[in-house]
Design a protein around this motif. Structure first.
Motif, short mmCIF file in Angstrom:
data_model
loop_
_atom_site.label_atom_id
_atom_site.label_comp_id
_atom_site.label_asym_id
_atom_site.label_seq_id
_atom_site.Cartn_x
_atom_site.Cartn_y
_atom_site.Cartn_z
N ALA A 69 -11.21 -7.82 -7.35
CA ALA A 69 -12.41 -7.36 -6.70
C ALA A 69 -12.45 -6.15 -6.89
CB ALA A 69 -12.00 -7.78 -5.23
N GLU A 70 -13.84 -5.58 -7.48
CA GLU A 70 -13.94 -4.13 -7.44
C GLU A 70 -14.01 -3.73 -6.26
OE1 GLU A 70 -14.57 -0.47 -8.90
OE2 GLU A 70 -14.11 -2.37 -10.40
N GLN A 71 -13.45 -2.76 -5.77
CA GLN A 71 -13.39 -1.81 -4.53
C GLN A 71 -13.43 -0.45 -4.61
OE1 GLN A 71 -9.95 -3.37 -2.63
NE2 GLN A 71 -10.54 -5.32 -2.19
N GLY A 72 -14.16 -0.04 -6.01
CA GLY A 72 -14.19 1.28 -6.12
C GLY A 72 -13.58 1.89 -7.28
N LYS A 73 -12.20 1.80 -7.48
CA LYS A 73 -11.82 2.48 -8.54
C LYS A 73 -10.68 1.60 -9.27
CE LYS A 73 -11.94 7.34 -7.33
NZ LYS A 73 -11.50 8.62 -7.03
N PHE A 74 -10.63 1.48 -10.54
CA PHE A 74 -9.53 0.68 -11.18
C PHE A 74 -8.38 1.23 -11.19
CE2 PHE A 74 -7.49 -0.34 -15.21
CZ PHE A 74 -7.42 -1.63 -15.12
N LEU A 75 -8.32 2.59 -11.47
CA LEU A 75 -7.05 3.50 -11.40
C LEU A 75 -6.04 3.10 -10.18
CD1 LEU A 75 -5.00 5.10 -12.87
CD2 LEU A 75 -6.04 7.22 -12.13
N PRO A 76 -6.44 3.33 -8.97
CA PRO A 76 -5.78 3.11 -7.86
C PRO A 76 -5.27 1.74 -7.74
CG PRO A 76 -7.70 4.16 -7.15
CD PRO A 76 -8.05 3.54 -8.51
N TRP A 77 -5.88 0.77 -8.12
CA TRP A 77 -5.84 -0.78 -8.06
C TRP A 77 -4.31 -1.04 -9.31
CZ3 TRP A 77 -6.51 -4.50 -12.27
CH2 TRP A 77 -6.08 -5.99 -11.95
N ALA A 78 -4.55 -0.29 -10.55
CA ALA A 78 -3.62 -0.45 -11.64
C ALA A 78 -2.33 0.29 -11.09
CB ALA A 78 -4.27 0.34 -12.79
N ILE A 79 -2.30 1.40 -10.27
CA ILE A 79 -1.40 2.14 -9.99
C ILE A 79 -0.39 1.27 -8.81
CG2 ILE A 79 -0.40 4.07 -8.85
CD1 ILE A 79 -0.95 4.83 -11.66
N ARG A 80 -1.18 0.43 -8.07
CA ARG A 80 -0.60 -0.43 -7.06
C ARG A 80 -0.11 -1.56 -7.77
NH1 ARG A 80 -5.01 -1.35 -4.09
NH2 ARG A 80 -4.63 0.59 -2.82
N VAL A 81 -0.70 -2.24 -8.46
CA VAL A 81 0.23 -3.18 -9.54
C VAL A 81 1.37 -2.74 -10.08
CG1 VAL A 81 -0.12 -4.70 -11.31
CG2 VAL A 81 -2.06 -4.58 -9.98
N ALA A 82 1.29 -1.49 -10.76
CA ALA A 82 2.48 -1.17 -11.51
C ALA A 82 3.70 -0.78 -10.31
CB ALA A 82 2.18 0.37 -12.21
N HIS A 83 3.22 0.00 -9.35
CA HIS A 83 3.95 0.42 -8.19
C HIS A 83 4.85 -0.91 -7.62
CE1 HIS A 83 4.93 1.28 -3.78
NE2 HIS A 83 5.28 2.34 -4.43
N ASN A 84 4.11 -1.83 -7.37
CA ASN A 84 4.69 -3.18 -7.08
C ASN A 84 5.66 -3.61 -7.73
OD1 ASN A 84 2.99 -2.77 -4.56
ND2 ASN A 84 1.51 -4.39 -5.16
N LEU A 85 5.38 -3.76 -9.22
CA LEU A 85 6.39 -3.99 -10.07
C LEU A 85 7.49 -3.40 -10.08
CD1 LEU A 85 3.97 -5.20 -13.08
CD2 LEU A 85 5.17 -6.75 -11.26
#
Length: 170
Positions: A69-85
Motif C-alpha cells: 500500500a503506497e503510503q508515501g515513501k518506499f524507503l521507510p517501508w523497505a527499512i521496516r521490512v529489513a528491520h523486522n527481519l
C-alpha cells in the motif's frame, strides 16, 4: 523520460504491470541504505547479505501479491521490512546456545577475520572506530542511530517503526 527519473510509486506501478526493469531501478536506488541499516544492526557481513536478500524477496512478493500500500515513501517501508527481519533473527539467535573459546571469546571471532576492503587504512580505521562506538550504545539508542544516519529515516518514521514516541526517538 528514463525509468531512473520516475518516482517510487510510478516504478512500483510499472513493475506491477510487467515492467521488470522498473524494479531493478527501485532496488538500485535504495540497496545501499537498506544493506547498511541491516549491517549496522547485525554486525556481520554474511548475515547482513542474507537478510538483505530475504528483505528484497519479501518486498517483491508483497508488491507482486498486490499487498503493498503506497503510503508515501518506499524507503521507510523497505527499512521496516529489513528491520523486522533483523529482529526475527535476534529472536531466533537468543534461543541458540553460544559457543565460547577457552579464553572466553565467542567462537564467531574466528570467522570473518581478514575480510576488510582495501579502501585505505585511515578510512578503515575511522569507520571501525565509529562502528565500535555505535556498537557500545544500548540497543535502543544504537537502533535509532542506525535508522537515522544509515537508513536516512526521519525521527517520525523511526518512532513509527520502533513503536516509541517521537520524543523518545529524538
Amino acid at each position: 523520460m528514463q525509468l531512473i527519473q520516475y518516482p517510487d510509486s510510478e516504478l512500483i506501478s510499472a513493475y506491477i504491470y510487467g515492467n521488470e526493469p522498473a524494479l531493478e531501478v527501485l532496488i538500485n536506488r535504495y540497496k545501499d541504505k537498506v544493506y547498511t541499516s541491516i549491517y549496522m544492526l547485525v554486525k556481520d557481513k554474511y548475515l547482513a547479505e542474507d537478510i538483505f536478500q530475504d528483505a528484497f524477496l519479501k518486498m517483491i512478493k508483497t508488491i507482486k501479491d498486490g499487498r503493498y500500500a503506497e503510503q508515501g515513501k518506499f524507503l521507510p517501508w523497505a527499512i521496516r521490512v529489513a528491520h523486522n527481519l533483523c529482529m526475527d533473527h535476534f529472536r531466533r539467535s537468543r534461543q541458540q546456545i553460544p559457543v565460547t573459546l577457552p579464553d572466553g571469546q565467542d567462537i564467531s571471532v574466528l570467522f570473518g577475520a581478514g575480510d576488510m576492503a582495501s579502501d585505505g587504512i585511515e578510512k578503515r580505521q575511522v569507520h571501525d572506530s565509529v562502528r565500535k562506538l555505535v556498537e557500545e550504545l544500548p540497543e535502543e539508542q544504537r537502533e535509532v542511530i542506525v535508522l537515522r544516519i544509515y537508513a536516512d529515516l526521519s525521527f517520525k518514521e523511526i518512532s513509527d517503526l520502533t513503536g516509541v514516541s517521537i520524543n523518545t526517538a529524538l
